[in-house]
Design a protein around this motif. Structure first.
Motif, short mmCIF file in Angstrom:
data_model
loop_
_atom_site.label_atom_id
_atom_site.label_comp_id
_atom_site.label_asym_id
_atom_site.label_seq_id
_atom_site.Cartn_x
_atom_site.Cartn_y
_atom_site.Cartn_z
N ARG A 369 0.82 -1.22 0.00
CA ARG A 369 0.00 0.00 0.00
C ARG A 369 0.85 1.27 0.00
NH1 ARG A 369 -4.33 -0.87 4.86
NH2 ARG A 369 -5.15 -2.91 4.27
N PHE A 370 2.08 1.14 0.50
CA PHE A 370 2.90 2.34 0.70
C PHE A 370 3.68 2.69 -0.56
CE2 PHE A 370 2.06 0.36 4.71
CZ PHE A 370 1.90 1.39 5.62
N ASP A 371 2.98 2.87 -1.66
CA ASP A 371 3.71 2.99 -2.93
C ASP A 371 3.49 4.34 -3.61
OD1 ASP A 371 1.12 2.61 -3.77
OD2 ASP A 371 1.73 1.59 -5.60
N GLY A 372 3.85 5.39 -2.93
CA GLY A 372 3.74 6.70 -3.55
C GLY A 372 3.42 7.74 -2.50
N ALA B 45 9.15 1.61 -3.84
CA ALA B 45 8.44 0.62 -3.03
C ALA B 45 8.60 -0.75 -3.68
CB ALA B 45 6.96 1.00 -2.93
N ASP B 383 4.26 9.60 -9.51
CA ASP B 383 3.93 9.02 -8.21
C ASP B 383 3.15 7.72 -8.36
OD1 ASP B 383 4.27 9.38 -5.43
OD2 ASP B 383 2.19 10.01 -5.19
#
Lengths: 437, 446
Positions: A369-372, B45, B383
């Motif tokens: 989820r922590f992708d940006g 990520a 992003d």
């Protein structure tokens, strides 16, 4: 400049991936707190603000005031009218989004590093000095009324409004936060000013940021942005007990496919069993094709395109809800299957294999989820609203891993209550033996 | 704008190409069987998005079998010689990932979002179902019920969706873009295994597919895995050119009124046939993209200013251009009238606004703002590599090349006010348009 910065490097472990994330807790000289994840690889910042309370703060007879007020924040501020403001915002390519829900007013901003100060000046003006010009009020009022009209003939909206009205009655949760045609038509400029003072206040604001900004810069930004807000807003509404009875309420509506919203009491977010319930729901009606409801209603019988259940821990009440849509001549069967699955899981719990699979999915998906900057800022502000600490990101998966088969069986027996499972159906359902509302 | 090109210099293979569209490093190469590969790196990520796009959508269906492209997309989750029905998605979920697929006029795409170290497994399963699906008659019937419920949910339950479907059918007189992606209901009800397999065997082949991998991967990792899983697949030598029935000369403006008692908020929408982005020649499409922004792209657009702020004849008015298509796209205008304003009056106000705009031209300051926002959107886009991946997939399955995708931002920046006006003069030809009224009853509105 800053009074306090606390940083953690937190590692989010999943079964298949780990994300490293450094959450800084920033306290500004003015006393505002924020969580920050600094990342200078892309020259922009995602900033999230939340104000607790939201549309539930609407005063008696003023339903829709918060919603209309929030819709007007960008429609003229200080010495700018709506057009000046829009032109200024477009010229720096900043994105400012204002929204209100039952429990929250949310502000989502994205702005380039090179135009940060201009973007923050605009955002400050929108939050602190909205003009509420009569001409803007009328224009936005018409947009809101148009939306209310559309909702009145949209089965998805009707089903929600009916369910919530049944469960919550006169409590603010019992009616649409947009208000009614009558209530919105009657709102005055003074009502909007009162809603503004009541909803956007220092005592209820939460802040997070991710991207190209340092802790010092964020602290200064918060003070500039928020210092002129009133100290205190309106008192929050009372908690409500959710009570439902098994049965069906039909709202007749001429459309080929019936929409059903079903549910009963849920569980508080801070309940020690919340994770057990969360895992259990993943198995019963979570998003995937593996969930029992999806398997039984869609995959085995082709009765629907989608069926889901979800926990709704609101600030003042807890619901456990689900949704399905089926052709008018098939919705009765879909409801029967859902009821049976509800009762089956309440009585028997889940299998070890289901539990293991749900855990691997949920723990594996979490670090992804922590992708940006955008997603990270939203997660961080949400955690603060839920009263969590930054360490939560490192312990969350362990809490899921700790859920046992016995836990699920116990919680399923308590949470799933076939005797309280109520369905609201909008459409022309066939074969449902129920009193028509 | 910060350029990151120099920081990420990966080049390998004779046919590799590199550019830094939107700042993200992009590498491309082809496999021996004709499958194209695009790698978009983002190492922030540990996530990867794996997508396989087929250059086949609903507009490639045989006539009479509308909806089969989308039906087949559902059936690809029903198992292969080595995967049980549902096992694909269950395996993705068991590894913490999510998966889905979608079908449009020109493309069908399958995608997963998962931990970067599970890319191997995704490629193994996705390459398997490119040629090896196995279907039984039972699954076909159940899944056909599901897509009919999907049509119920998306289209039959929404008068606006039914209206737009009718309008599109009227706009395209011969081209299959006039047929809805989900299919006409009466044809969906007759779809069978032969329809699905016929489409599958014709279009599902490596030389008709594009692999896009975005996220925490290197091009060399992707290349090694792609060679292992996708390169051994046999291409289809009989693929042929993508040629659809084309539009005849449009000689008469079309008008329609769609009534449905469920309509709460009536509106007027006019759609024009509009040229699409063409490989190596995107200038006209770029001008149309800017025209849509000038007319309807936000609070300072011409429509919002004139129709919402000044005349207050509309509660909402906008313009849209869809030009990332293989064949002619659409340019649409919409106006939702304010209370007390009839649809006829709203249409007249919209036309007067366009006529005035054709006289006065583009406000240079507005053009400047639009271009700056388009530049900024390239930064914001970094992003979300998943979105970047979709942008590539969409273009590459719509007849465009990697170069076209990468040049697009510059082509947009090069558009002049004169280009916008020329594009407007060309596209606003009523003979190539359908004007539709959506309303609740036959009576004169409101």
């Amino acid at each position: 400049m800053m009074r306090f910065v606390l940083g953690f490097v937190l590692i989010v472990f999943g079964a298949t991936a780990r994300a490293e994330i450094e959450i800084q807790e920033v306290t500004s000289p003015g006393g505002f707190n924020a969580w920050l994840v600094e990342d200078h690889s892309i020259p922009f910042v995602a900033l999230e603000l939340r104000f607790k309370g939201g549309a539930s703060l609407d005063l008696p007879g003023k339903r829709g005031a918060t919603n209309l007020m929030v819709g007007l924040l960008e429609e003229g501020t200080g010495d700018m009218d709506a057009r000046d403001f829009a032109a200024a915002r477009e010229a720096i390519a900043a994105s400012l989004r204002f929204d209100s829900g039952d429990d929250t007013v949310s502000v989502s901003a994205k702005f380039l590093t090179e135009t940060r100060s201009e973007a923050m000046a605009l955002l400050r003006a929108a939050l602190i000095e909205p003009r509420f010009d009569e001409v803007a009020i009328e224009r936005v009022r018409q947009q809101v009324l148009s939306g209310i009209l559309s909702d009145s003939k949209d089965p998805d909206e009707i089903v929600g409004d009916t369910f919530y009205a049944k469960v919550f009655g006169d409590h603010p949760y019992g009616s649409s936060s947009s208000g009614t045609v009558d209530s919105v038509t009657a709102l005055t400029r003074d009502d909007l000013l009162a809603a503004h003072r009541g909803a956007l206040a220092k005592d209820r604001v939460y802040v997070s940021a991710a991207g190209d900004i340092t802790a010092e810069e964020l602290a200064a930004l918060m003070d500039a942005l928020l210092s002129d807000l009133p100290e205190e807003g309106l008192p929050l509404p009372a908690d409500v007990e959710v009570q439902t009875e098994a049965g069906v309420t039909v709202v007749p509506f001429d459309t080929p496919q019936s929409v059903a919203l079903f549910g009963h009491r849920g569980m508080k977010r801070d309940d020690p069993d919340f994770f057990v319930a969360y895992v259990m729901n993943q198995i019963l009606g979570g998003g995937g094709f593996e969930a029992r409801l999806m398997d039984e209603v869609r995959e085995k019988r082709g009765l629907t395109y989608g069926v889901y259940s979800y926990l709704v821990p609101k600030d003042h009440a807890e619901l456990y809800l689900g949704r399905v849509a089926s052709a008018n001549d098939r919705i009765a069967e879909a409801i029967e299957v859902i009821r049976a699955e509800w009762a089956k899981m309440a009585a028997e719990g889940v299998t070890q294999q289901e539990l293991d699979e749900a855990k691997t999915y949920m723990t594996g998906a979490y670090p992804l989820r922590f992708d940006g900057n955008g997603p990270i800022a939203r997660i961080l502000v949400g955690m603060q609203m839920d009263d969590l600490t930054p360490e939560y990101v490192t312990t969350r998966n362990a809490q899921i891993e700790a859920v046992t088969l016995e836990d699920v069986k116990r919680v399923a027996g308590e949470l799933l209550r076939p005797e309280a499972l109520h369905f609201v159906v909008v459409g022309r359902p066939e074969g449902l033996e129920v009193p028509v509302q | 704008m910060r350029k990151l090109t120099a920081l990420f210099a990966f080049v390998f293979g004779a046919n590799a190409a590199l550019a830094a569209t939107d700042g993200a490093p992009v590498t491309t190469f082809s496999l021996d069987n004709g499958m194209d590969v695009v790698v978009i790196e983002d190492h922030r990520a540990p996530v990867v998005v794996h997508m396989v796009w087929y250059k086949a959508g609903s507009a490639d269906e045989p006539r009479g079998a509308s909806g089969v492209a989308h039906f087949l997309e559902h059936l690809l989750f029903k198992g292969t010689r080595t995967l049980e029905p549902g096992e694909f998605s269950a395996t993705v979920a068991a590894n913490g990932g999510t998966d889905n697929a979608f079908t449009s006029y020109d493309q069908t795409a399958y995608h997963q979002r998962i931990a970067a170290d599970r890319l191997d497994l995704m490629m193994k399963m996705e390459s398997d179902r490119m040629l090896n699906i196995q279907l039984g008659p039972e699954e076909i019937l159940t899944e056909r019920d599901v897509i009919i419920e999907e049509r119920n949910q998306r289209t039959e339950s929404d008068p606006g969706a039914l209206f737009r479907e009718q309008q599109r059918a009227a706009l395209y007189m011969n081209h299959p873009y006039g047929t809805p992606v989900i299919g006409w209901r009466h044809e969906m009800e007759q779809l069978d295994l032969d329809d699905a397999l016929g489409y599958y065997r014709k279009y599902y082949a490596p030389n008709n597919a594009i692999l896009i991998v975005a996220g925490d991967v290197t091009p060399s990792e992707v290349e090694a895995l792609a060679k292992q899983y996708y390169e051994p697949l046999a291409p289809n030598p009989d693929l042929g050119e993508r040629v659809r029935a084309s539009e005849p000369r449009h000689m008469a403006e079309r008008r329609m009124v769609f009534t449905d008692p469920r309509v709460a908020q009536p509106y007027v929408m006019r759609s024009y046939l509009a040229p699409e982005r063409d490989p190596g020649a995107q200038e006209k499409a770029a001008a149309l993209s800017i025209l849509a922004e000038v007319l309807g792209g936000g609070q300072t657009s011409v429509f919002t200013q004139k129709l919402q702020f000044e005349a207050q004849t509309a509660v909402y008015a906008s313009a849209f251009y869809d030009g990332t298509t293989l064949d002619d796209g659409t340019f649409s205008l919409v106006i939702v009238p304010a209370p007390g304003v009839t649809l006829e009056e709203a249409e007249a106000a919209m036309d007067a606004t366009v006529a005035e705009f054709m006289e006065t031209g583009v406000d240079p300051e507005q053009l400047e703002r639009i271009k700056f926002q388009m530049k900024a959107s390239q930064i914001y886009a970094q992003d979300d590599v998943g979105r970047l991946a979709r942008r590539y997939g969409d273009a590459l399955t719509s007849g465009l090349t990697i170069e076209d995708v990468q040049e697009w931002p510059e082509v947009l920046q090069a558009v002049t006010a004169e280009d916008v006006m020329n594009a407007a003069r060309e596209v606003f030809d009523r003979k190539k348009s359908v004007t539709g009224y959506l309303k609740a009853s036959q009576e004169v509105t409101q």
